[in-house]
Design an enzyme around this catalytic site. Structure first.
Site, PDB file in Angstrom:
ATOM      1  N   TYR A 156       3.322  -3.788  11.927  1.00  0.00           N
ATOM      2  CA  TYR A 156       2.992  -3.032  10.703  1.00  0.00           C
ATOM      3  C   TYR A 156       4.116  -2.040  10.340  1.00  0.00           C
ATOM      4  O   TYR A 156       4.231  -1.625   9.201  1.00  0.00           O
ATOM      5  CB  TYR A 156       1.645  -2.330  10.873  1.00  0.00           C
ATOM      6  CG  TYR A 156       0.939  -2.099   9.548  1.00  0.00           C
ATOM      7  CD1 TYR A 156       0.611  -3.171   8.712  1.00  0.00           C
ATOM      8  CD2 TYR A 156       0.597  -0.816   9.134  1.00  0.00           C
ATOM      9  CE1 TYR A 156      -0.029  -2.961   7.498  1.00  0.00           C
ATOM     10  CE2 TYR A 156      -0.056  -0.603   7.932  1.00  0.00           C
ATOM     11  CZ  TYR A 156      -0.356  -1.677   7.115  1.00  0.00           C
ATOM     12  OH  TYR A 156      -0.994  -1.462   5.909  1.00  0.00           O
ATOM     13  N   LYS A 163       1.271   4.424   5.326  1.00  0.00           N
ATOM     14  CA  LYS A 163      -0.173   4.666   5.267  1.00  0.00           C
ATOM     15  C   LYS A 163      -0.514   6.054   5.833  1.00  0.00           C
ATOM     16  O   LYS A 163      -1.446   6.701   5.355  1.00  0.00           O
ATOM     17  CB  LYS A 163      -0.945   3.570   6.003  1.00  0.00           C
ATOM     18  CG  LYS A 163      -0.854   2.192   5.352  1.00  0.00           C
ATOM     19  CD  LYS A 163      -1.281   2.173   3.897  1.00  0.00           C
ATOM     20  CE  LYS A 163      -1.444   0.764   3.343  1.00  0.00           C
ATOM     21  NZ  LYS A 163      -1.575   0.746   1.866  1.00  0.00           N
TER      22      LYS A 163
HETATM   23  P1  NAD Z   1      -2.237  -7.759  -3.063  1.00  0.00           P
HETATM   24  O1  NAD Z   1      -0.889  -8.387  -2.905  1.00  0.00           O
HETATM   25  O2  NAD Z   1      -3.271  -8.555  -3.722  1.00  0.00           O
HETATM   26  O3  NAD Z   1      -2.109  -6.356  -3.797  1.00  0.00           O
HETATM   27  C1  NAD Z   1      -0.952  -5.559  -3.755  1.00  0.00           C
HETATM   28  C2  NAD Z   1      -0.656  -5.139  -5.174  1.00  0.00           C
HETATM   29  O4  NAD Z   1       0.453  -4.233  -5.221  1.00  0.00           O
HETATM   30  C3  NAD Z   1      -0.307  -6.333  -6.062  1.00  0.00           C
HETATM   31  O5  NAD Z   1      -1.183  -6.393  -7.176  1.00  0.00           O
HETATM   32  C4  NAD Z   1       1.098  -6.018  -6.553  1.00  0.00           C
HETATM   33  O6  NAD Z   1       1.340  -6.446  -7.869  1.00  0.00           O
HETATM   34  C5  NAD Z   1       1.094  -4.492  -6.466  1.00  0.00           C
HETATM   35  N1  NAD Z   1       2.428  -3.913  -6.508  1.00  0.00           N
HETATM   36  C6  NAD Z   1       3.461  -4.098  -5.627  1.00  0.00           C
HETATM   37  N2  NAD Z   1       4.557  -3.423  -6.060  1.00  0.00           N
HETATM   38  C7  NAD Z   1       4.196  -2.806  -7.220  1.00  0.00           C
HETATM   39  C8  NAD Z   1       4.883  -1.976  -8.152  1.00  0.00           C
HETATM   40  N3  NAD Z   1       6.169  -1.628  -7.996  1.00  0.00           N
HETATM   41  N4  NAD Z   1       4.209  -1.533  -9.239  1.00  0.00           N
HETATM   42  C9  NAD Z   1       2.917  -1.874  -9.454  1.00  0.00           C
HETATM   43  N5  NAD Z   1       2.206  -2.660  -8.610  1.00  0.00           N
HETATM   44  C10 NAD Z   1       2.851  -3.119  -7.517  1.00  0.00           C
HETATM   45  O7  NAD Z   1      -2.689  -7.370  -1.559  1.00  0.00           O
HETATM   46  P2  NAD Z   1      -3.914  -6.493  -1.025  1.00  0.00           P
HETATM   47  O8  NAD Z   1      -4.030  -6.873   0.408  1.00  0.00           O
HETATM   48  O9  NAD Z   1      -5.070  -6.597  -1.915  1.00  0.00           O
HETATM   49  O10 NAD Z   1      -3.320  -5.025  -1.040  1.00  0.00           O
HETATM   50  C11 NAD Z   1      -3.893  -3.973  -1.770  1.00  0.00           C
HETATM   51  C12 NAD Z   1      -3.889  -2.697  -0.964  1.00  0.00           C
HETATM   52  O11 NAD Z   1      -4.765  -2.866   0.154  1.00  0.00           O
HETATM   53  C13 NAD Z   1      -2.533  -2.311  -0.380  1.00  0.00           C
HETATM   54  O12 NAD Z   1      -2.377  -0.919  -0.426  1.00  0.00           O
HETATM   55  C14 NAD Z   1      -2.665  -2.767   1.071  1.00  0.00           C
HETATM   56  O13 NAD Z   1      -1.808  -2.072   1.939  1.00  0.00           O
HETATM   57  C15 NAD Z   1      -4.109  -2.409   1.304  1.00  0.00           C
HETATM   58  N6  NAD Z   1      -4.711  -3.020   2.479  1.00  0.00           N
HETATM   59  C16 NAD Z   1      -4.714  -4.363   2.632  1.00  0.00           C
HETATM   60  C17 NAD Z   1      -5.282  -4.915   3.764  1.00  0.00           C
HETATM   61  C18 NAD Z   1      -5.254  -6.414   3.980  1.00  0.00           C
HETATM   62  O14 NAD Z   1      -5.412  -6.841   5.140  1.00  0.00           O
HETATM   63  N7  NAD Z   1      -5.113  -7.217   2.945  1.00  0.00           N
HETATM   64  C19 NAD Z   1      -5.858  -4.105   4.745  1.00  0.00           C
HETATM   65  C20 NAD Z   1      -5.864  -2.724   4.544  1.00  0.00           C
HETATM   66  C21 NAD Z   1      -5.283  -2.192   3.411  1.00  0.00           C
END
Ligand code: NAD
Length: 257
Positions: A156, A163
């Site tokens: 990570y 985070k």
């Molecule tokens: P995802 O790829 O669907 O979403 C990430 C989003 O960030 C995308 O829509 C992308 O377009 C956007 N993004 C990236 N760079 C950008 C920029 N410069 N301007 C505007 N938007 C931008 O993936 P996800 O897993 O749904 O991630 C969403 C959040 O959840 C993130 O913060 C991620 O760290 C967090 N998260 C995910 C998980 C997991 O296992 N999937 C677990 C815990 C937390």
């Protein structure tokens, strides 16, 4: 009457139907919320978001790269002009370069570190900075985080540091925005779910295999569970909650063995 009837908000961070932001949006829609969506500027990203958001009645779908303050400001101005004041904002955005996510943390370049912090952390500050004047009193802001900000999780790396900063930002923003207009700011800490972003994390397969062996519920979470908890944190059900990191991780964070 749904829990979110008459409530309006903006969702930042839908890339496709696997996005955690989309699972939250679906739940909010079921409860009657009206939503605007942002997408990354390339037309391909716009098409994907329109395919999802238009069928649930979204009238405002706007481009926004969160590294550009002018674009963030434009989103809130446009949303305000077309929908009025906001009751909630979802920040579900993170990015780190593939190099940063595949190398040991102490090899992270300055440029990659700055980029990851800018997109994954400062963007929440930017959203609150530009958005707060367009929010109703007692509005709710929600961001997405992961346990790698609290403890070392293999693979990570730089995102764990992001985070940790994001969760600290939630506390500072909650203290200031609560004083100003009773606006709440919380984080939802999700267990691993396969999405576009998480597939770039080197250790994601290991995490998905490991959680069912250690988490009290002995399984991984389902993305709709993020949607349900998102609804709680964005609705009046959590009216007394702010500055919190709320875990939706099958209990994984609670065990020490
Ligand atoms: P995802 O790829 O669907 O979403 C990430 C989003 O960030 C995308 O829509 C992308 O377009 C956007 N993004 C990236 N760079 C950008 C920029 N410069 N301007 C505007 N938007 C931008 O993936 P996800 O897993 O749904 O991630 C969403 C959040 O959840 C993130 O913060 C991620 O760290 C967090 N998260 C995910 C998980 C997991 O296992 N999937 C677990 C815990 C937390």
């Amino acid at each position: 009457m749904g829990l979110m009837s008459g409530k309006k908000g903006v969702i930042f961070g839908v890339a496709n139907d696997r996005s955690l932001a989309w699972h939250i949006a679906e739940r909010l829609h079921e409860e009657g919320a009206e939503m605007a969506f942002t997408h990354l500027p390339p037309p391909k990203m716009e098409r994907r978001v329109r395919l999802l958001a238009e069928p649930i009645g979204a009238k405002v779908i706007v481009p926004c790269d969160v590294t550009d303050d002018a674009q963030v400001k434009q989103v809130f101005q446009q949303v305000n002009a077309e929908m009025g004041r906001l009751d909630f904002v979802v920040h579900s955005i993170a990015y780190a370069s593939r190099a940063a996510l595949s190398n040991p943390f102490h090899h992270t370049s300055r440029a990659d570190f700055h980029q990851a912090m800018d997109i994954s952390v400062y963007s929440l500050v930017a959203l609150c900075q530009q958005g707060h004047r367009f929010m109703n009193p007692e509005a709710s802001v929600l961001t997405l985080t992961y346990f790698g900000g609290q403890k070392v999780i293999p693979g990570y790396t730089v995102m764990g540091v992001c985070k940790a900063a994001l969760e600290a930002s939630v506390r500072y923003l909650a203290a200031e925005m609560g004083r100003e207009n009773h606006i709440r700011v919380n984080a939802l800490s999700a267990g691993p779910v396969m999405t576009l972003s998480s597939s770039a994390v080197d250790g994601i397969d290991r995490m998905l295999r490991h959680y069912p062996t250690k988490a009290p519920l002995h399984r991984n979470i389902r993305a709709d569970e993020v949607g349900k908890a998102g609804l709680y944190l964005l609705s009046d059900l959590s009216s007394g909650v702010t500055g919190e990191v709320h875990y939706v991780d099958a209990g994984y964070n609670t065990v020490g063995w």
